[in-house]
Design a protein around this motif. Structure first.
Motif, short mmCIF file in Angstrom:
data_model
loop_
_atom_site.label_atom_id
_atom_site.label_comp_id
_atom_site.label_asym_id
_atom_site.label_seq_id
_atom_site.Cartn_x
_atom_site.Cartn_y
_atom_site.Cartn_z
N GLU A 8 -7.18 -0.67 -0.05
CA GLU A 8 -6.30 0.26 -0.99
C GLU A 8 -5.74 -0.41 -2.30
OE1 GLU A 8 -6.25 3.39 -1.22
OE2 GLU A 8 -4.39 3.76 -2.14
N TRP A 9 -5.56 -1.43 -2.03
CA TRP A 9 -5.00 -2.06 -3.34
C TRP A 9 -6.20 -2.41 -4.34
CZ3 TRP A 9 -5.61 -6.76 -5.81
CH2 TRP A 9 -4.79 -6.98 -6.87
N PHE A 10 -7.26 -2.79 -3.58
CA PHE A 10 -8.41 -3.15 -4.70
C PHE A 10 -8.89 -1.89 -5.21
CE2 PHE A 10 -9.00 -7.26 -2.04
CZ PHE A 10 -8.62 -8.30 -3.24
N ARG A 11 -9.00 -0.94 -4.33
CA ARG A 11 -9.49 0.37 -4.94
C ARG A 11 -8.82 0.83 -6.14
NH1 ARG A 11 -7.76 5.50 -5.47
NH2 ARG A 11 -5.65 5.05 -4.22
N LYS A 12 -7.44 0.59 -6.34
CA LYS A 12 -6.87 1.04 -7.55
C LYS A 12 -7.17 0.09 -8.74
CE LYS A 12 -3.00 1.20 -5.19
NZ LYS A 12 -1.69 1.44 -4.53
N SER A 50 -19.53 7.92 -16.82
CA SER A 50 -18.28 7.55 -16.84
C SER A 50 -17.81 7.51 -15.36
CB SER A 50 -17.68 8.63 -17.45
OG SER A 50 -17.82 8.84 -18.80
N LEU A 51 -16.48 6.79 -15.05
CA LEU A 51 -16.15 6.63 -13.84
C LEU A 51 -14.97 7.65 -13.84
CD1 LEU A 51 -15.30 5.08 -11.16
CD2 LEU A 51 -13.86 3.76 -12.56
N LEU A 52 -15.31 8.54 -12.58
CA LEU A 52 -14.60 9.63 -12.37
C LEU A 52 -13.35 9.55 -11.43
CD1 LEU A 52 -17.19 12.48 -12.53
CD2 LEU A 52 -15.77 11.61 -14.63
N SER A 53 -13.50 8.95 -10.34
CA SER A 53 -12.62 8.86 -9.03
C SER A 53 -12.84 7.93 -8.25
CB SER A 53 -12.33 10.21 -8.40
OG SER A 53 -13.68 10.65 -7.71
N SER A 54 -12.09 7.41 -7.45
CA SER A 54 -12.00 6.36 -6.53
C SER A 54 -11.47 6.93 -5.30
CB SER A 54 -11.33 5.04 -6.89
OG SER A 54 -10.06 5.19 -7.27
N HIS A 55 -12.11 6.47 -3.94
CA HIS A 55 -11.59 6.80 -2.89
C HIS A 55 -11.65 5.57 -1.77
CE1 HIS A 55 -12.10 10.84 -4.24
NE2 HIS A 55 -13.21 10.39 -4.81
N ALA A 56 -10.67 5.55 -0.97
CA ALA A 56 -11.04 4.51 0.06
C ALA A 56 -10.91 5.23 1.70
CB ALA A 56 -9.67 3.47 0.04
N ARG A 57 -11.84 4.65 2.45
CA ARG A 57 -11.70 4.84 3.91
C ARG A 57 -11.98 3.90 4.72
NH1 ARG A 57 -15.90 10.04 4.25
NH2 ARG A 57 -14.05 11.24 3.49
N GLY A 58 -10.88 3.55 5.44
CA GLY A 58 -11.03 2.27 6.42
C GLY A 58 -11.21 1.37 5.42
N LYS A 59 -12.05 0.16 5.62
CA LYS A 59 -12.54 -0.66 4.79
C LYS A 59 -13.42 -0.54 3.62
CE LYS A 59 -11.64 -3.84 8.56
NZ LYS A 59 -12.62 -4.83 9.52
N PHE A 207 2.58 3.08 12.42
CA PHE A 207 3.73 2.30 11.78
C PHE A 207 3.19 1.07 10.94
CE2 PHE A 207 6.74 -1.12 11.25
CZ PHE A 207 7.94 -0.44 10.63
N VAL A 208 2.54 0.36 11.65
CA VAL A 208 1.87 -0.85 10.80
C VAL A 208 1.14 -0.41 9.75
CG1 VAL A 208 0.22 -2.80 11.00
CG2 VAL A 208 2.04 -2.33 12.88
N VAL A 209 0.35 0.56 9.92
CA VAL A 209 -0.51 1.25 8.75
C VAL A 209 0.44 1.75 7.70
CG1 VAL A 209 -2.25 3.09 8.13
CG2 VAL A 209 -2.67 1.54 9.82
N ARG A 210 1.18 2.36 7.99
CA ARG A 210 2.24 3.09 6.76
C ARG A 210 2.67 1.86 6.02
NH1 ARG A 210 5.16 6.16 9.73
NH2 ARG A 210 7.15 4.83 9.59
N ARG A 211 3.51 0.88 6.78
CA ARG A 211 4.28 -0.11 6.15
C ARG A 211 3.20 -0.98 5.28
NH1 ARG A 211 8.00 -0.46 3.94
NH2 ARG A 211 9.31 -2.21 4.70
N SER A 212 2.18 -1.38 5.98
CA SER A 212 1.22 -2.01 5.17
C SER A 212 0.72 -1.35 3.81
CB SER A 212 -0.09 -2.35 5.78
OG SER A 212 0.14 -2.93 7.19
N LEU A 213 0.42 0.12 3.93
CA LEU A 213 0.15 0.60 2.77
C LEU A 213 1.27 0.50 1.63
CD1 LEU A 213 -1.69 3.63 4.07
CD2 LEU A 213 -2.58 1.84 2.83
N LEU A 216 1.40 -4.16 0.94
CA LEU A 216 0.23 -4.75 0.44
C LEU A 216 -0.46 -3.68 -0.41
CD1 LEU A 216 -1.18 -6.55 3.57
CD2 LEU A 216 -1.29 -7.37 1.14
N GLY A 217 -0.68 -2.58 -0.05
CA GLY A 217 -1.53 -1.52 -0.54
C GLY A 217 -0.82 -0.86 -1.96
N GLU A 218 0.31 -1.17 -1.96
CA GLU A 218 0.92 -0.67 -3.17
C GLU A 218 0.96 -1.75 -4.45
OE1 GLU A 218 2.14 2.52 -3.55
OE2 GLU A 218 2.88 2.14 -5.71
#
Ligand SMILES: [Zn+2]
Length: 264
Positions: A8-12, A50-59, A207-213, A216-218
Motif C-alpha cells: 500500500e505504501w509503495f502504491r502511493k 497518462s497515469l490516471l489511478s493506482s490500486h492495491a489488492r493484497g500484494k 486488527f493487524v491489517v488495520r494497524r499496519s495500514l 507502514l501503509g501510511e
C-alpha cells in the motif's frame, strides 16, 4: 517480502505522477519480470499515455493509464517502485523506467521475483480479478473466514493464513503477528481450532491489517512497539508480553516465530 501494508505504501509512491504524460520509457525487454507480457506493445502504447489511478489488492498493484492501458505490478521478494526527479538516470536493476516531464517513475528489482504485466483493453484485466475480499472490507467477515478455514482443515493454520485466495496480502510476518495475538500455535491443524480460537484469529487479522495500514501503509513507520515483528528476527527475540524467549521453526515452508507461553 512486501506484504499488504508495505505494498500500500509503495502504491502511493507513483501517485506523484498522476495526470502526467509518459514521454519516454526504458525497459529491460528480456528481463523475466516481464514474463507473459508483450513488451513491444507496452512500449508503444504507454508512451503518450497518462497515469490516471493506482490500486492495491493484497500484494498486487494496478496502475491505470489513459487509452485503456493497464500495468500490473507485483514486487516479489526485492522489488520496489518509487518516483525520482526528472534528472534521474536508470540503474542496473531498474527494469522499467517511465519518464514524465516533471519526474521519473521507477520499478527496481534486484532478484527479479517481481512481475510487471501489461494489458490493453477497456475493462480491467482478467488477472486483476479476485474472488477474495480485501481484509479491510466489510465482505471479509466471519462467514467468509470460517468457510475458508473449513475448506483447508488439514493444513496448519499458518499455511492457511498465507493463502492469497483467502487472506490476500498476508505474508510471513503478518501471519506470525496474527497467530501470536490470537494465542494460537502456528503448526496447529486448522481442524483442531476451537470456535474461540477462530474468533480470535478473525479479530487479530482485522486488527493487524488495520494497524499496519495506519503505520507502514501510511508513511512506512514502524508498527506499534509491543508487536512481535520487532522481536521475531532477532537471535534472542523475546515475547513482548512475557519476555519469554521465542521459539523458531519452519512451518508451511517459512521461518516462523512464536511464544511458547502465549501460543499452545
Ligand atoms: Zn508470550
Amino acid at each position: 517480502m512486501p506484504e499488504l501494508a508495505e505494498v500500500e505504501w509503495f502504491r502511493k509512491q507513483w501517485d506523484a505522477g498522476r495526470g502526467g504524460e509518459i514521454v519516454d520509457l526504458s525497459l529491460h525487454t528480456r528481463n523475466r519480470v516481464f514474463r507473459g507480457s508483450d513488451v513491444h506493445q507496452l512500449q508503444q502504447r504507454l508512451i503518450g499515455a497518462s497515469l490516471l489511478s493506482s490500486h492495491a489488492r493484497g500484494k498486487r498493484m494496478l496502475f491505470k493509464f489513459s487509452g485503456d492501458n493497464w500495468l500490473g505490478i507485483h514486487l516479489g521478494m526485492t522489488g520496489n517502485i518509487r518516483a525520482e526527479t526528472a534528472k534521474y538516470r536508470a540503474a542496473k536493476h531498474d527494469h522499467l523506467v517511465l519518464f514524465q516531464r516533471e519526474r521519473v517513475l521507477v520499478f527496481t528489482d534486484s532478484r527479479q521475483f517481481g512481475r510487471v504485466r501489461f494489458y490493453h483493453g477497456s475493462d480491467e484485466p482478467d488477472w486483476w480479478k479476485s474472488d477474495a475480499p480485501e481484509i479491510i472490507s466489510r465482505e471479509f467477515d466471519r462467514k467468509f473466514v470460517d468457510e475458508f478455514l473449513d475448506r483447508h482443515r488439514k493444513a496448519p493454520i499458518k499455511a492457511v493464513l498465507l493463502m492469497q485466495n483467502g487472506f490476500p496480502g498476508i505474508g510471513n510476518w503478518m501471519a506470525d503477528e496474527i497467530l501470536w495475538r490470537a494465542k494460537v500455535l502456528p503448526s496447529k491443524k486448522t481442524t483442531k481450532l476451537s470456535a474461540r480460537e477462530c474468533t480470535a484469529i478473525f479479530r487479530a487479522t482485522k486488527f493487524v491489517v488495520r494497524r499496519s495500514l495506519e503505520t507502514l501503509g501510511e508513511d512506512f513507520s514502524d508498527p506499534p512497539r509491543n508487536w512481535l515483528i520487532h522481536q521475531k528476527w532477532k537471535r534472542n527475540g523475546i515475547c513482548p508480553i512475557h519476555r519469554t524467549p521465542l521459539r523458531h521453526a519452519t512451518v508451511a515452508g517459512r521461518t516462523t516465530a512464536w511464544c511458547p507461553r502465549c501460543q499452545r
